[in-house]
Design a protein around this motif. Sequence first.
Motif, PDB file in Angstrom:
ATOM      1  N   UNK A   1     -15.013  11.444 -16.313  1.00 39.53           N
ATOM      2  CA  UNK A   1     -14.758  10.066 -16.641  1.00 39.53           C
ATOM      3  C   UNK A   1     -14.877   9.243 -15.361  1.00 39.53           C
ATOM      4  N   UNK A   2     -15.588   8.143 -15.413  1.00 36.37           N
ATOM      5  CA  UNK A   2     -15.769   7.272 -14.267  1.00 36.37           C
ATOM      6  C   UNK A   2     -14.876   6.060 -14.430  1.00 36.37           C
ATOM      7  N   UNK A   3     -14.191   5.679 -13.379  1.00 37.30           N
ATOM      8  CA  UNK A   3     -13.280   4.548 -13.421  1.00 37.30           C
ATOM      9  C   UNK A   3     -13.465   3.733 -12.165  1.00 37.30           C
ATOM     10  N   UNK A   4     -13.748   2.451 -12.295  1.00 35.95           N
ATOM     11  CA  UNK A   4     -13.878   1.578 -11.140  1.00 35.95           C
ATOM     12  C   UNK A   4     -13.502   0.175 -11.567  1.00 35.95           C
ATOM     13  N   UNK A   5     -12.614  -0.431 -10.829  1.00 34.68           N
ATOM     14  CA  UNK A   5     -12.239  -1.817 -11.041  1.00 34.68           C
ATOM     15  C   UNK A   5     -12.456  -2.523  -9.726  1.00 34.68           C
ATOM     16  N   UNK A   6     -13.173  -3.628  -9.763  1.00 33.24           N
ATOM     17  CA  UNK A   6     -13.445  -4.339  -8.526  1.00 33.24           C
ATOM     18  C   UNK A   6     -13.332  -5.828  -8.770  1.00 33.24           C
ATOM     19  N   UNK A   7     -12.571  -6.495  -7.932  1.00 35.19           N
ATOM     20  CA  UNK A   7     -12.429  -7.932  -7.986  1.00 35.19           C
ATOM     21  C   UNK A   7     -12.760  -8.475  -6.602  1.00 35.19           C
ATOM     22  N   UNK A   8     -13.515  -9.571  -6.549  1.00 32.27           N
ATOM     23  CA  UNK A   8     -13.838 -10.184  -5.275  1.00 32.27           C
ATOM     24  C   UNK A   8     -13.258 -11.583  -5.241  1.00 32.27           C
ATOM     25  N   UNK A  16     -13.706 -13.290   2.881  1.00 32.32           N
ATOM     26  CA  UNK A  16     -14.050 -12.530   1.681  1.00 32.32           C
ATOM     27  C   UNK A  16     -13.121 -11.330   1.572  1.00 32.32           C
ATOM     28  N   UNK A  17     -12.621 -11.057   0.374  1.00 28.91           N
ATOM     29  CA  UNK A  17     -11.882  -9.819   0.160  1.00 28.91           C
ATOM     30  C   UNK A  17     -12.081  -9.336  -1.260  1.00 28.91           C
ATOM     31  N   UNK A  18     -12.056  -8.017  -1.378  1.00 32.85           N
ATOM     32  CA  UNK A  18     -12.234  -7.355  -2.665  1.00 32.85           C
ATOM     33  C   UNK A  18     -11.085  -6.394  -2.889  1.00 32.85           C
ATOM     34  N   UNK A  19     -10.786  -6.170  -4.151  1.00 27.95           N
ATOM     35  CA  UNK A  19      -9.762  -5.212  -4.558  1.00 27.95           C
ATOM     36  C   UNK A  19     -10.480  -4.163  -5.387  1.00 27.95           C
ATOM     37  N   UNK A  20     -10.523  -2.924  -4.909  1.00 25.17           N
ATOM     38  CA  UNK A  20     -11.261  -1.861  -5.575  1.00 25.17           C
ATOM     39  C   UNK A  20     -10.289  -0.757  -5.981  1.00 25.17           C
ATOM     40  N   UNK A  21     -10.354  -0.347  -7.256  1.00 24.71           N
ATOM     41  CA  UNK A  21      -9.539   0.751  -7.765  1.00 24.71           C
ATOM     42  C   UNK A  21     -10.500   1.819  -8.274  1.00 24.71           C
ATOM     43  N   UNK A 104     -24.632 -10.445  21.912  1.00 24.38           N
ATOM     44  CA  UNK A 104     -23.796 -10.432  23.123  1.00 24.38           C
ATOM     45  C   UNK A 104     -22.450  -9.766  22.891  1.00 24.38           C
ATOM     46  N   UNK A 105     -22.195  -9.326  21.655  1.00 24.82           N
ATOM     47  CA  UNK A 105     -20.937  -8.640  21.354  1.00 24.82           C
ATOM     48  C   UNK A 105     -19.838  -9.552  20.855  1.00 24.82           C
ATOM     49  N   UNK A 106     -20.138 -10.836  20.626  1.00 27.67           N
ATOM     50  CA  UNK A 106     -19.128 -11.766  20.103  1.00 27.67           C
ATOM     51  C   UNK A 106     -19.038 -11.648  18.585  1.00 27.67           C
ATOM     52  N   UNK A 107     -17.814 -11.765  18.096  1.00 26.93           N
ATOM     53  CA  UNK A 107     -17.555 -11.730  16.655  1.00 26.93           C
ATOM     54  C   UNK A 107     -18.332 -12.856  15.989  1.00 26.93           C
ATOM     55  N   UNK A 108     -19.034 -12.538  14.912  1.00 21.76           N
ATOM     56  CA  UNK A 108     -19.893 -13.502  14.248  1.00 21.76           C
ATOM     57  C   UNK A 108     -19.464 -13.659  12.804  1.00 21.76           C
ATOM     58  N   UNK A 109     -19.337 -14.900  12.341  1.00 25.02           N
ATOM     59  CA  UNK A 109     -18.986 -15.152  10.945  1.00 25.02           C
ATOM     60  C   UNK A 109     -17.571 -14.711  10.617  1.00 25.02           C
ATOM     61  N   UNK A 110     -17.318 -14.522   9.315  1.00 24.06           N
ATOM     62  CA  UNK A 110     -15.983 -14.103   8.890  1.00 24.06           C
ATOM     63  C   UNK A 110     -16.014 -12.645   8.442  1.00 24.06           C
ATOM     64  N   UNK A 111     -14.882 -11.996   8.585  1.00 21.58           N
ATOM     65  CA  UNK A 111     -14.742 -10.608   8.146  1.00 21.58           C
ATOM     66  C   UNK A 111     -14.750 -10.549   6.619  1.00 21.58           C
ATOM     67  N   UNK A 112     -15.054  -9.373   6.098  1.00 17.77           N
ATOM     68  CA  UNK A 112     -14.823  -9.140   4.668  1.00 17.77           C
ATOM     69  C   UNK A 112     -13.896  -7.935   4.567  1.00 17.77           C
ATOM     70  N   UNK A 113     -12.840  -8.098   3.787  1.00 18.36           N
ATOM     71  CA  UNK A 113     -11.829  -7.063   3.613  1.00 18.36           C
ATOM     72  C   UNK A 113     -11.943  -6.444   2.229  1.00 18.36           C
ATOM     73  N   UNK A 114     -11.740  -5.136   2.163  1.00 19.16           N
ATOM     74  CA  UNK A 114     -11.729  -4.423   0.893  1.00 19.16           C
ATOM     75  C   UNK A 114     -10.444  -3.593   0.832  1.00 19.16           C
ATOM     76  N   UNK A 115      -9.622  -3.861  -0.179  1.00 16.67           N
ATOM     77  CA  UNK A 115      -8.403  -3.095  -0.412  1.00 16.67           C
ATOM     78  C   UNK A 115      -8.753  -1.986  -1.393  1.00 16.67           C
ATOM     79  N   UNK A 116      -8.666  -0.739  -0.939  1.00 15.94           N
ATOM     80  CA  UNK A 116      -9.022   0.405  -1.775  1.00 15.94           C
ATOM     81  C   UNK A 116      -7.761   1.068  -2.303  1.00 15.94           C
ATOM     82  N   UNK A 117      -7.665   1.156  -3.629  1.00 10.70           N
ATOM     83  CA  UNK A 117      -6.563   1.854  -4.296  1.00 10.70           C
ATOM     84  C   UNK A 117      -7.150   3.049  -5.040  1.00 10.70           C
TER      85      UNK A 117
END
Length: 170
Positions: A1-8, A16-21, A104-117
Amino acid sequence: MFFLLMQTFTAAAAQQWSDVVVRDGDEVTLPAECFRNMMQTCEKTTWLFIGQRNTTEPLFENGKFHQAARNKPDRLNVTANCSLVIKVSVEDVGLYTCRQFDASGRHQGSDSDVYLSVVNISEQKNSDETILICFLLTYGGCSHTVKWLYDNKDAENIKINPPQSACSAS
């Protein structure tokens, strides 16, 4: 059985952040929403992991897996668009951050976070009874509800003991 829930979600500051189960043992691809490298390589993309011990571990930097991730070589991969692929186990529950850097190694743009459950379902058999136990492991507090369904309907005729809760049911 495959189960995946993802919300962005996109927060007010364009974070950006996502919630992945996902079920224990399944494979999941965490999207690299931070990927903006015009050279189409992942050399300037970093994946960080914060798990249950609340320590930040770099997983992928400068186009290769970091030392901490080398303990899981058969379970981690990075796609051509820098998404992180994980063959999931309960130890993978946590916050994953994708971060992009310029030449040059400088942080570019915004991070994207993913919460994995991770959902874990186990079975116990006692002579004439089978007990299914389901629990959800999350990073931080549990904001999900675990609910049993039978043929995609509420499990009305199934004895549920104790009552279903925020992160477990049996």
